[in-house]
Write a protein that holds these residues in place. Structure first.
Motif, mmCIF file in Angstrom:
data_model
loop_
_atom_site.group_PDB
_atom_site.id
_atom_site.type_symbol
_atom_site.label_atom_id
_atom_site.label_comp_id
_atom_site.label_asym_id
_atom_site.label_seq_id
_atom_site.Cartn_x
_atom_site.Cartn_y
_atom_site.Cartn_z
ATOM 1 N N GLU A 2 12.558 9.262 -11.619
ATOM 2 C CA GLU A 2 11.120 9.112 -11.701
ATOM 3 C C GLU A 2 10.743 7.657 -11.862
ATOM 4 O O GLU A 2 9.720 7.235 -11.347
ATOM 5 N N GLY A 3 11.592 6.880 -12.505
ATOM 6 C CA GLY A 3 11.318 5.465 -12.698
ATOM 7 C C GLY A 3 11.322 4.745 -11.361
ATOM 8 O O GLY A 3 10.514 3.862 -11.113
ATOM 9 N N GLY A 4 12.231 5.103 -10.458
ATOM 10 C CA GLY A 4 12.307 4.468 -9.160
ATOM 11 C C GLY A 4 11.122 4.825 -8.288
ATOM 12 O O GLY A 4 10.621 4.024 -7.504
ATOM 13 N N LYS A 5 10.661 6.114 -8.421
ATOM 14 C CA LYS A 5 9.512 6.553 -7.651
ATOM 15 C C LYS A 5 8.253 5.843 -8.132
ATOM 16 O O LYS A 5 7.390 5.496 -7.334
ATOM 17 N N MET A 6 8.179 5.621 -9.418
ATOM 18 C CA MET A 6 6.996 4.967 -9.991
ATOM 19 C C MET A 6 6.896 3.523 -9.508
ATOM 20 O O MET A 6 5.818 3.056 -9.157
ATOM 21 N N GLU A 7 8.034 2.902 -9.489
ATOM 22 C CA GLU A 7 8.033 1.515 -9.034
ATOM 23 C C GLU A 7 7.651 1.442 -7.564
ATOM 24 O O GLU A 7 6.880 0.567 -7.155
ATOM 25 N N LYS A 8 8.179 2.343 -6.760
ATOM 26 C CA LYS A 8 7.862 2.369 -5.350
ATOM 27 C C LYS A 8 6.394 2.649 -5.135
ATOM 28 O O LYS A 8 5.736 2.042 -4.287
ATOM 29 N N LEU A 9 5.852 3.540 -5.915
ATOM 30 C CA LEU A 9 4.432 3.889 -5.824
ATOM 31 C C LEU A 9 3.561 2.694 -6.224
ATOM 32 O O LEU A 9 2.553 2.411 -5.572
ATOM 33 N N GLN A 10 3.983 1.970 -7.240
ATOM 34 C CA GLN A 10 3.227 0.790 -7.674
ATOM 35 C C GLN A 10 3.259 -0.299 -6.602
ATOM 36 O O GLN A 10 2.256 -0.966 -6.339
ATOM 37 N N GLN A 11 4.422 -0.467 -5.979
ATOM 38 C CA GLN A 11 4.528 -1.456 -4.911
ATOM 39 C C GLN A 11 3.637 -1.082 -3.732
ATOM 40 O O GLN A 11 2.998 -1.936 -3.132
ATOM 41 N N GLN A 12 3.604 0.177 -3.396
ATOM 42 C CA GLN A 12 2.763 0.625 -2.286
ATOM 43 C C GLN A 12 1.295 0.379 -2.600
ATOM 44 O O GLN A 12 0.516 -0.060 -1.746
ATOM 45 N N GLN A 13 0.899 0.677 -3.833
ATOM 46 C CA GLN A 13 -0.495 0.445 -4.230
ATOM 47 C C GLN A 13 -0.832 -1.064 -4.199
ATOM 48 O O GLN A 13 -1.924 -1.459 -3.787
ATOM 49 N N TYR A 14 0.117 -1.854 -4.610
ATOM 50 C CA TYR A 14 -0.090 -3.299 -4.596
ATOM 51 C C TYR A 14 -0.308 -3.790 -3.167
ATOM 52 O O TYR A 14 -1.218 -4.558 -2.889
ATOM 53 N N TRP A 15 0.536 -3.351 -2.259
ATOM 54 C CA TRP A 15 0.416 -3.775 -0.859
ATOM 55 C C TRP A 15 -0.864 -3.260 -0.228
ATOM 56 O O TRP A 15 -1.478 -3.935 0.605
ATOM 57 N N ARG A 16 -1.315 -2.083 -0.611
ATOM 58 C CA ARG A 16 -2.583 -1.556 -0.096
ATOM 59 C C ARG A 16 -3.743 -2.436 -0.567
ATOM 60 O O ARG A 16 -4.668 -2.721 0.207
ATOM 61 N N ALA A 17 -3.685 -2.846 -1.830
ATOM 62 C CA ALA A 17 -4.748 -3.712 -2.376
ATOM 63 C C ALA A 17 -4.753 -5.058 -1.656
ATOM 64 O O ALA A 17 -5.810 -5.598 -1.310
ATOM 65 N N VAL A 18 -3.556 -5.595 -1.411
ATOM 66 C CA VAL A 18 -3.459 -6.867 -0.723
ATOM 67 C C VAL A 18 -3.972 -6.736 0.704
ATOM 68 O O VAL A 18 -4.717 -7.595 1.207
ATOM 69 N N ARG A 19 -3.619 -5.657 1.398
ATOM 70 C CA ARG A 19 -4.082 -5.427 2.770
ATOM 71 C C ARG A 19 -5.581 -5.266 2.823
ATOM 72 O O ARG A 19 -6.235 -5.746 3.754
ATOM 73 N N SER A 20 -6.126 -4.616 1.821
ATOM 74 C CA SER A 20 -7.582 -4.435 1.831
ATOM 75 C C SER A 20 -8.286 -5.779 1.604
ATOM 76 O O SER A 20 -9.357 -6.044 2.145
ATOM 77 N N LEU A 21 -7.678 -6.658 0.808
ATOM 78 C CA LEU A 21 -8.256 -7.976 0.601
ATOM 79 C C LEU A 21 -8.095 -8.839 1.845
ATOM 80 O O LEU A 21 -8.937 -9.688 2.126
ATOM 81 N N LEU A 22 -7.039 -8.654 2.580
ATOM 82 C CA LEU A 22 -6.760 -9.461 3.749
ATOM 83 C C LEU A 22 -7.286 -8.832 5.040
ATOM 84 O O LEU A 22 -6.855 -9.205 6.114
ATOM 85 N N SER A 23 -8.246 -8.004 4.905
ATOM 86 C CA SER A 23 -8.794 -7.390 6.114
ATOM 87 C C SER A 23 -9.601 -8.425 6.877
ATOM 88 O O SER A 23 -9.979 -9.474 6.356
ATOM 89 N N TYR A 24 -9.867 -8.128 8.159
ATOM 90 C CA TYR A 24 -10.622 -9.058 8.994
ATOM 91 C C TYR A 24 -12.016 -9.297 8.445
ATOM 92 O O TYR A 24 -12.545 -10.414 8.508
#
Length: 150
Positions: A2-24
């Protein structure tokens, strides 16, 4: 796990936030804001020039005025008159030197005559005659030199 899944989920959320900020859309807004700020800065520079640029333009004008006044002053200097005065001074100094020499020679001759007159009372007749002849020869030479100068 569960710890590995949580970290992966946090990374995915982080990248989504970054992508939303870097939108056109967001990038366009940021570029527009930077353009507006730079335009305002340039407009301020044109409408309200800085004191240093005013100082630079006034110092150029001041330098131009100083140079112009120096040129006017130099053009007003009587160069021909100054040159002529220097020539006259040279002529006078050349002519005055013999006069000074004559004065020195005259005083030396007078001093010698006074010494001879004082010496007459203390010396014998032979010495007095020899001194008088020497004095006459010296006076004749001085007269000849004075004639050469004139």
């Amino acid at each position: 796990m569960e710890g590995g899944k949580m970290e992966k989920l946090q990374q995915q959320q982080y990248w989504r936030a970054v992508r939303s900020l870097l939108s056109y859309k967001n990038a366009t807004i940021v570029v527009c804001l930077l353009n507006i700020v730079s335009a305002l800065i340039l407009l301020q520079g044109f409408l309200f020039p800085s004191p240093s640029s005013r100082l630079a333009s006034s110092s150029k004008a001041l330098y131009r005025n100083i140079k112009e006044s120096e040129d006017i002053r130099r053009s007003m200097v009587p160069v021909d008159l100054i040159r002529r005065v220097r020539e006259i001074r040279k002529d006078v100094s050349v002519e005055s030197e013999p006069v000074k020499q004559k004065d020195v020679k005259q005083t030396a001759a007078e001093d010698l005559i006074s010494r001879l007159n004082n010496f007459h009372s203390y010396s014998d007749v032979g010495n007095v005659k020899a001194l008088e002849e020497w004095r006459k020869r010296k006076m004749e030479r001085a007269k000849q030199r004075s004639m050469l100068w004139n």
